[in-house]
Each structure stands twice: as C-alpha cells, then as structure tokens.
Design a protein around this motif. Structure first.
Motif, PDB file in Angstrom:
ATOM      1  N   ASN A  46       1.171   1.072  -1.676  1.00 40.00           N
ATOM      2  CA  ASN A  46      -0.168   1.189  -1.662  1.00 40.00           C
ATOM      3  C   ASN A  46      -0.798   1.224  -2.952  1.00 40.00           C
ATOM      4  O   ASN A  46      -1.934   0.913  -3.161  1.00 40.00           O
ATOM      5  CB  ASN A  46      -0.483   2.494  -0.811  1.00 40.00           C
ATOM      6  CG  ASN A  46      -0.493   2.277   0.668  1.00 40.00           C
ATOM      7  OD1 ASN A  46      -0.363   1.020   1.106  1.00 40.00           O
ATOM      8  ND2 ASN A  46      -0.102   3.498   1.393  1.00 40.00           N
ATOM      9  N   LEU A  47      -0.070   1.525  -3.925  1.00 44.61           N
ATOM     10  CA  LEU A  47      -0.359   1.897  -5.262  1.00 44.61           C
ATOM     11  C   LEU A  47      -0.471   0.438  -6.042  1.00 44.61           C
ATOM     12  O   LEU A  47      -1.483   0.133  -6.550  1.00 44.61           O
ATOM     13  CB  LEU A  47       0.719   2.563  -6.206  1.00 44.61           C
ATOM     14  CG  LEU A  47       0.598   4.121  -5.866  1.00 44.61           C
ATOM     15  CD1 LEU A  47       1.681   4.926  -6.645  1.00 44.61           C
ATOM     16  CD2 LEU A  47      -0.601   4.801  -6.637  1.00 44.61           C
ATOM     17  N   GLN A 104       2.148  10.459 -13.770  1.00 44.85           N
ATOM     18  CA  GLN A 104       1.884  11.451 -12.782  1.00 44.85           C
ATOM     19  C   GLN A 104       2.846  11.675 -11.713  1.00 44.85           C
ATOM     20  O   GLN A 104       3.490  10.468 -11.245  1.00 44.85           O
ATOM     21  CB  GLN A 104       0.510  11.105 -12.386  1.00 44.85           C
ATOM     22  CG  GLN A 104      -0.825  11.420 -13.010  1.00 44.85           C
ATOM     23  CD  GLN A 104      -2.057  10.839 -12.361  1.00 44.85           C
ATOM     24  OE1 GLN A 104      -2.334   9.871 -12.281  1.00 44.85           O
ATOM     25  NE2 GLN A 104      -2.604  11.886 -11.682  1.00 44.85           N
ATOM     26  N   LEU A 105       3.078  12.921 -11.859  1.00 48.75           N
ATOM     27  CA  LEU A 105       4.451  12.913 -10.525  1.00 48.75           C
ATOM     28  C   LEU A 105       3.688  13.056  -8.989  1.00 48.75           C
ATOM     29  O   LEU A 105       2.808  13.876  -8.955  1.00 48.75           O
ATOM     30  CB  LEU A 105       5.208  14.280 -10.890  1.00 48.75           C
ATOM     31  CG  LEU A 105       6.035  14.539  -9.843  1.00 48.75           C
ATOM     32  CD1 LEU A 105       7.094  13.600  -9.598  1.00 48.75           C
ATOM     33  CD2 LEU A 105       6.805  16.140 -10.242  1.00 48.75           C
ATOM     34  N   ILE A 106       4.168  12.213  -8.293  1.00 46.96           N
ATOM     35  CA  ILE A 106       3.808  12.370  -6.839  1.00 46.96           C
ATOM     36  C   ILE A 106       5.020  12.628  -6.057  1.00 46.96           C
ATOM     37  O   ILE A 106       5.987  11.839  -6.082  1.00 46.96           O
ATOM     38  CB  ILE A 106       2.969  11.107  -6.319  1.00 46.96           C
ATOM     39  CG1 ILE A 106       1.851  10.707  -7.325  1.00 46.96           C
ATOM     40  CG2 ILE A 106       2.515  11.316  -4.833  1.00 46.96           C
ATOM     41  CD1 ILE A 106       0.705  11.734  -6.951  1.00 46.96           C
ATOM     42  N   GLN A 136      11.479   8.361   3.288  1.00 52.37           N
ATOM     43  CA  GLN A 136      11.890   6.965   2.592  1.00 52.37           C
ATOM     44  C   GLN A 136      10.779   6.167   2.986  1.00 52.37           C
ATOM     45  O   GLN A 136      10.045   5.248   2.255  1.00 52.37           O
ATOM     46  CB  GLN A 136      13.218   6.728   3.189  1.00 52.37           C
ATOM     47  CG  GLN A 136      14.261   7.407   2.872  1.00 52.37           C
ATOM     48  CD  GLN A 136      15.866   6.826   3.358  1.00 52.37           C
ATOM     49  OE1 GLN A 136      15.749   5.755   3.880  1.00 52.37           O
ATOM     50  NE2 GLN A 136      16.793   7.583   3.411  1.00 52.37           N
ATOM     51  N   THR A 137      10.195   6.023   4.443  1.00 59.53           N
ATOM     52  CA  THR A 137       9.199   5.116   4.512  1.00 59.53           C
ATOM     53  C   THR A 137       8.085   5.536   3.557  1.00 59.53           C
ATOM     54  O   THR A 137       7.341   4.466   3.260  1.00 59.53           O
ATOM     55  CB  THR A 137       9.141   5.268   6.147  1.00 59.53           C
ATOM     56  OG1 THR A 137      10.499   4.944   6.876  1.00 59.53           O
ATOM     57  CG2 THR A 137       7.991   4.172   6.550  1.00 59.53           C
ATOM     58  N   LEU A 138       7.740   6.723   3.740  1.00 58.26           N
ATOM     59  CA  LEU A 138       6.665   7.287   3.243  1.00 58.26           C
ATOM     60  C   LEU A 138       6.572   6.981   1.472  1.00 58.26           C
ATOM     61  O   LEU A 138       5.478   6.592   1.096  1.00 58.26           O
ATOM     62  CB  LEU A 138       6.635   8.952   3.297  1.00 58.26           C
ATOM     63  CG  LEU A 138       5.277   9.328   2.842  1.00 58.26           C
ATOM     64  CD1 LEU A 138       4.061   9.082   3.643  1.00 58.26           C
ATOM     65  CD2 LEU A 138       5.134  10.874   3.084  1.00 58.26           C
ATOM     66  N   ASN A 154       5.913   3.378   1.189  1.00 62.79           N
ATOM     67  CA  ASN A 154       4.460   3.066   1.510  1.00 62.79           C
ATOM     68  C   ASN A 154       3.654   3.277   0.491  1.00 62.79           C
ATOM     69  O   ASN A 154       2.638   2.759   0.127  1.00 62.79           O
ATOM     70  CB  ASN A 154       4.014   3.762   2.709  1.00 62.79           C
ATOM     71  CG  ASN A 154       4.843   3.245   3.999  1.00 62.79           C
ATOM     72  OD1 ASN A 154       5.141   2.180   4.082  1.00 62.79           O
ATOM     73  ND2 ASN A 154       4.613   4.170   4.973  1.00 62.79           N
ATOM     74  N   VAL A 155       3.896   4.539  -0.215  1.00 64.54           N
ATOM     75  CA  VAL A 155       3.002   5.004  -1.311  1.00 64.54           C
ATOM     76  C   VAL A 155       2.861   4.008  -2.674  1.00 64.54           C
ATOM     77  O   VAL A 155       2.001   3.775  -3.111  1.00 64.54           O
ATOM     78  CB  VAL A 155       3.545   6.359  -1.777  1.00 64.54           C
ATOM     79  CG1 VAL A 155       2.600   6.840  -3.185  1.00 64.54           C
ATOM     80  CG2 VAL A 155       3.147   7.608  -1.035  1.00 64.54           C
ATOM     81  N   TYR A 164      -4.176  -0.796  -7.270  1.00 67.75           N
ATOM     82  CA  TYR A 164      -4.399  -0.917  -8.577  1.00 67.75           C
ATOM     83  C   TYR A 164      -4.191  -2.332  -9.146  1.00 67.75           C
ATOM     84  O   TYR A 164      -4.659  -2.980  -9.965  1.00 67.75           O
ATOM     85  CB  TYR A 164      -3.668  -0.181  -9.582  1.00 67.75           C
ATOM     86  CG  TYR A 164      -4.116   1.276  -9.177  1.00 67.75           C
ATOM     87  CD1 TYR A 164      -5.459   1.792  -9.745  1.00 67.75           C
ATOM     88  CD2 TYR A 164      -3.387   2.527  -8.754  1.00 67.75           C
ATOM     89  CE1 TYR A 164      -5.982   3.255  -9.521  1.00 67.75           C
ATOM     90  CE2 TYR A 164      -3.939   3.620  -8.402  1.00 67.75           C
ATOM     91  CZ  TYR A 164      -4.966   4.070  -9.070  1.00 67.75           C
ATOM     92  OH  TYR A 164      -5.747   5.318  -8.783  1.00 67.75           O
ATOM     93  N   ARG A 224      12.513  -4.076   2.020  1.00 72.15           N
ATOM     94  CA  ARG A 224      11.126  -3.386   1.271  1.00 72.15           C
ATOM     95  C   ARG A 224      11.416  -3.252  -0.094  1.00 72.15           C
ATOM     96  O   ARG A 224      10.563  -3.230  -0.881  1.00 72.15           O
ATOM     97  CB  ARG A 224      10.572  -2.073   1.980  1.00 72.15           C
ATOM     98  CG  ARG A 224      10.543  -2.309   3.279  1.00 72.15           C
ATOM     99  CD  ARG A 224       9.608  -1.238   4.087  1.00 72.15           C
ATOM    100  NE  ARG A 224       8.364  -1.126   3.369  1.00 72.15           N
ATOM    101  CZ  ARG A 224       7.401  -0.106   3.389  1.00 72.15           C
ATOM    102  NH1 ARG A 224       7.889   0.989   4.088  1.00 72.15           N
ATOM    103  NH2 ARG A 224       6.374   0.034   2.702  1.00 72.15           N
TER     104      ARG A 224
END
Lengths: 143, 463
Positions: A52-53, A139-141, A43-45, A48-49, A57, A85
């Motif tokens: 950060n994106l 794009q799938l992450i 969840q945190t990750l 965060n992603v 950008y 968050r």
C-alpha cells in the motif's frame, strides 16, 4: 584547486548520504516495517502495508525496508507461502532484512541454519537495524 | 500531528488490505486439508463451524393401502423419527497447524464433531473425533499423511462440508459412498412405521464412515504452468471412524486430479478440475438370519470420474460413480443383506452384500452478479442393486430388487459474509422398484408411493 577540494568534499558527503537514503535517491518518505511475531496474519499484514505504501507514494518516492526478527523471521524463510509476494515487492525496491541473531538462535533449535528467501539481506541484529534506520530518519511502523 | 495522521492512514490501509487479501493457502482438497502454508502456519489454529437447520419432509405414508408406512426417505435423518425437525446437524471444532513453527515440514489436523448426524447418532454419544492426522512434508513429491482423515475420492465426500453448496447429499453419495457399517451381529429389518414411530428406523450401532479412514496416504500436487496435477495413494483399515481394523484386510485408495486454474485460491478457487478415483476393500458381515455369529468377508469396491468448473458467475459439476459389493439398502436394514434360514434372499430386501450400483449427479450454480445470492440446481440419479437376482419363487417370481432414485434439488444461498451463509433448498424425490408395477400389496412401490419433497433451510457459520 579550490573547486577541486569543493567537489571532493561534496562527493565524500554524497558517499555518506547515499547509503542512508537506501533504494531511491528521490524518496521523500522512509519507512521501516517491523515483523517480529509468530502470527501468520501479521505476515500478510506487513506485506500489505508495504504494498500500500508503494501504491500510495509511488516506488520512487518512498523507501520501504521490512526488518524481520524473532518469530517474525519465518516470513523470510525460503519456502514461505508468501514468497511470490516478496518477489513482487522486491522488484518494487522493497528491502527485506533478516536478523542475524535470530538466525543464530534458530540454527541451534533446528540443527541447521534456516534457508532464507534469495532476496533476504542478513543484518547483524534486527533491532539494531531498526534503530539505525530510525536514526537516519526512517519512520518505524509495527503493523 | 501529520506524522500521527499518516501513521493512522497507513495502518488503516494495511487493515483494509489485509481484509481484501485472503491468506495464501494450498489449492485443492488434498492440500487444503492435509497441509499448512509453508512458513506461515500457526502453532495451533482453533477453527470450526456450526450448522443449524430445519427440514420438513412432505411425503405421506400411503394410507390408501394397509401395508403402507413411513420408510427412511420419508423421514428426517439421522434419527428417522419425525417428518420435520430443527437440528444442529454439525458442530465441529478443531485445531490445526504445525507444532514447531520453525519446521514447516510437519503439520497436524485435529477435528471433533458434536452435532447430531450419522457420526454421532445412535449409541455413539454426543462427541466423536473425525480427523486426527499428521503430515510429513519431507520428501519432495511425496508428502505422507498418517492417521484418521478424509479418504481421496468423490468430490461431495472429499470436499470441506462447510462449503458444500447443498444441505443434503445426492442419493448416490448418501447411499453408495457414505458408508454404513453392518452391526456386529445379525439385526433384523425394521418394518415401515407409523408416526409417532414406536421404533427408530435407524438400527445401526456404529458411526457412518463420514468418507474417512485411518491409514497412510502419500500425495502431492505439481504445478505446470496454469495446470495443477495432484495424486494420492492411500492404504487404510476400511473401518471408517472406528480407528481399528476388524477384518485383517486393508482398503486401497487411488486418486488423480488435473485442474486448469483460473484465479483465486482456497476452497472456492476458480478453475476447471477433472478427477478420477477408485477404492477397494473388504468388509466383515454376519448376514445370515440365525443365532450363530458367523461373519464372512465381502468385497467393497467403488470408483468414479467427474469434473468441476467454476468461474463466477457460473459453476457446473458432474460425477459418475459405481459400486460393487456392500451396497447399502437402507438404514432400516442394519445387516444390509438378510437371508432367511434357508439361505434365500428375503422378500423385499435384495442382495446388498454382493450387489452392484451406479449413479451420477449433474449440478450447477449461478452467482447473481452484484448480489450475495447464489442459485443452485442439481439432478441426481442412483441405480441400486442393478444386477440383483430375480426372485425364484413367491408372488414376485422373476422380479429383481433393483431400485432407482431420482432427485431434483433447487437451492439458493445467501452469503451474509465470507464466513456465514444461509442455504435454502427443496428436493423433489422419486423412487421406484423398477421390476415392480404400480403400488399394491407385497410390492415395494407401495411404501415408495407417497414420496414427495424435502424442504430445508440451514445456516452455516465458520469460525
């Protein structure tokens, strides 16, 4: 008259294109983030992603949608510890999609539908939503 | 290729982000230990910590007087058989979480101890359950925790021990709050020893209380702007880690804290916290020096008030505590209060069962900017048996057995990483029977003479 038809065609085309481009009309990147497991660290990750994106950008240059299904739907529970968050990311145009199929399954286990974050958007199926977004160029992450 | 690179960058950024953002967690000891983050708790999170240490006590036995000897403050606990030892003083492993992750309203906490300390020393074997609780978060403003867990009280006891800034407790916490339970039947005083000790000075046959009890606690925290107010009300057996009740009386616990939160979260959140607490109960004790098992009940009341300020690079905290009844007078006195057959208080013991005590500590820390080092300094005072009755006869007529302990501890911590640190500290100890003069025969100061320093180094690793 020909200009009128041309304008109409363009308007119709835009009407189809705009929803695909989702939040930002100037976005150059389109990313869908998947959260589907039970691990609180994930969840945190995933948050965060997304953060950060946006930072990398810029809010106007990237569309980010987080699709939660399966055990990962807990991220979008109303009282989730990460709610602040999520609120913050929502103001940055990040979209949160909740899987309708998962909600239905959880409702059977809980005896009631789980209360979701106010900004969570229910989609019929989380996996279907991801496939649709990928078809639209996302794009799938999977953090 | 570009796609793969950008994906790698994203994942790397995400991992870095995850490492620099700590998990959202509740923000005070009641919440940290009793609840789980809503919607983000694991079904079973395995965790624990190991503490290994070396301690050396440089006190001497006062060989200038033939009655001098080694007493507990001159030896290393919990065994009290040596002046220097390596020890794995804590080795705890537990599991916590929520059994049904879909329902954040119920969570549990289970922890066990396998180290060598007051919990496991003596006849208690090598392992002991220290916490086993379930928290129900169904009622807004009134969470309910049931089972065995830390009681709401003094900061040194309530806080998570693996983030404690010192190796050893202050004297008032160690003696007045860390409860020793009297042996079931009368056990005589164990005299000062020579080394190697023929008899262990620790004569208790039960675990220390470890600041825990079995019972029910109602608690919660309320956020108001930057302030956070917490309360806890608990009823427990008053029998420490021993699960059951042994006196048909229940202890009551009340706790309040208000904290101005500066920043951060979890165990080292920065803020200014003020707190007050009280505990009241009874204990069953056979304290007559005869062969008859005739225990009676004695009150045990404790209370305290304190504050803690933390805003890096500085930390300051202080707490004043007082106790009434069941005052611990040394591990060499497992009955805590000894009468002779005529019912008079024995020489050199004092009335712990009915006694009073008070004490305080003042401590501070400095986190050296730009480094992994932290410097700590603590001053603590403990006044034991402050209203002890004076001897009515004998060579010490007119003198009471009030004791005063004063310690100064200078410490340093090196944080290797967020989960591993090394503590180093030296404590300069002093103690005095205040009614008695300089050390001499039949004078308790004779045994206290020679009390010196404790050097300790400890490594803690949390997993």
């Amino acid at each position: 008259m020909r200009n009128f038809y041309t304008s109409l065609v363009l308007l119709l085309a835009m009407a189809f294109i705009l929803p695909v481009q989702a939040a930002s009309e100037f976005a150059e990147k389109h990313v869908v983030l998947q959260i589907s497991d039970d691990d609180p660290f994930k969840q945190t990750l995933v948050l965060n992603v997304a953060n950060n994106l946006i930072k990398h950008y810029g809010q106007e240059k990237v569309d980010v949608e987080i699709v939660a299904f399966g055990p990962g739907l807990r991220l979008l529970f109303e009282n989730n510890a990460n709610s602040d968050r999520i609120n913050s990311l929502t103001t940055n145009k990040v979209i949160f999609s909740a899987c309708g199929n998962t909600i239905e399954g959880m409702s059977k286990q809980l005896g009631h539908a789980p209360a979701l974050h106010k900004d969570a958007k229910v989609v019929p199926g989380g996996v279907v939503r991801i496939i649709d977004l990928v078809d639209q160029g996302y794009q799938l992450i999977k953090p | 290729m570009i796609k793969i690179q950008s994906k790698n960058i994203l994942i790397t950024a995400a991992v870095i982000g995850a490492m620099t953002t700590s998990t959202v967690q509740a923000a005070n000891w009641l919440m940290i230990q009793g609840t789980e983050p809503s919607g983000a708790a694991e079904r079973a999170k395995v965790w624990g910590f190991v503490q290994a240490q070396y301690q050396k006590n440089t006190s001497d036995e006062n060989t200038t007087d033939p009655t001098g000897g080694y007493i507990p403050p001159k030896l290393i606990g919990p065994n009290l058989t040596s002046q220097q030892q390596f020890n794995v003083n804590r080795a705890r492993i537990g599991v916590r979480g929520t059994g049904m992750p879909l329902d954040s309203n119920i969570n549990y906490f289970l922890l066990t101890e396998f180290g060598n300390n007051g919990i496991t020393a003596g006849n208690n074997g090598s392992g002991h359950v220290t916490d086993a609780s379930i928290t129900l978060n169904e009622i807004p403003g009134a969470r309910i925790r049931v089972g065995l867990f830390k009681t709401p009280g003094a900061e040194e006891g309530l806080q998570a021990i693996h983030v404690f800034d010192y190796i050893n407790f202050s004297a008032v916490t160690n003696q007045m709050l860390l409860e020793r339970y009297p042996n079931q039947t009368y056990t005589g005083n164990i005299a000062p020893v020579t080394l190697p000790s023929p008899t262990p000075l620790n004569g208790f046959d039960k675990s220390v209380g470890a600041f825990r009890d079995t019972g029910v606690q109602v608690f919660d925290t309320f956020k108001m702007s930057d302030w956070e107010h917490s309360y806890a009300v608990m009823i427990g057996n008053g029998n420490g880690l021993n699960f059951g009740d042994n006196d048909n009386n229940k202890d009551t616990y009340l706790y309040w804290s208000s904290e101005l939160v500066f920043s951060g979260e979890g165990a080292r959140r920065e803020g200014m916290k003020m707190f007050a607490w009280t505990q009241n109960g009874k204990r069953r004790l056979d304290n007559t020096n005869d062969s008859t098992h005739n225990p009676t009940k004695f009150d045990r009341d404790r209370s305290g008030i304190g504050f803690k300020y933390l805003k890096k690079p500085f930390r300051v905290s202080a707490e004043y505590m007082k106790g009434d009844g069941m005052i611990f007078v040394g591990p060499d006195k497992p009955s805590m209060w000894i009468n002779d057959s005529a019912g008079a208080v024995a020489q050199g013991v004092g009335d712990g069962a009915n006694g009073k005590a008070n004490g305080y500590y003042l401590e501070g820390g400095w986190y050296i900017p730009g480094s992994k080092w932290e410097i700590d300094l603590r001053y603590d005072v403990y006044n034991r048996l402050t209203d002890d009755a004076a001897f009515a006869a004998g060579p010490n007529i007119g003198k009471s057995f009030e004791m005063q302990f004063k310690n100064i501890t200078l410490g340093a911590q090196y944080h290797i990483n967020k989960k591993t640190r090394i503590n180093m500290e030296v404590t300069d100890m002093s103690a005095e029977a205040v009614d008695f003069g300089p050390p001499s025969a039949s004078n308790p100061n004779n045994n206290l003479d020679g009390l010196d320093k404790v050097y300790a180094v400890q490594i803690t690793h949390i997993f």
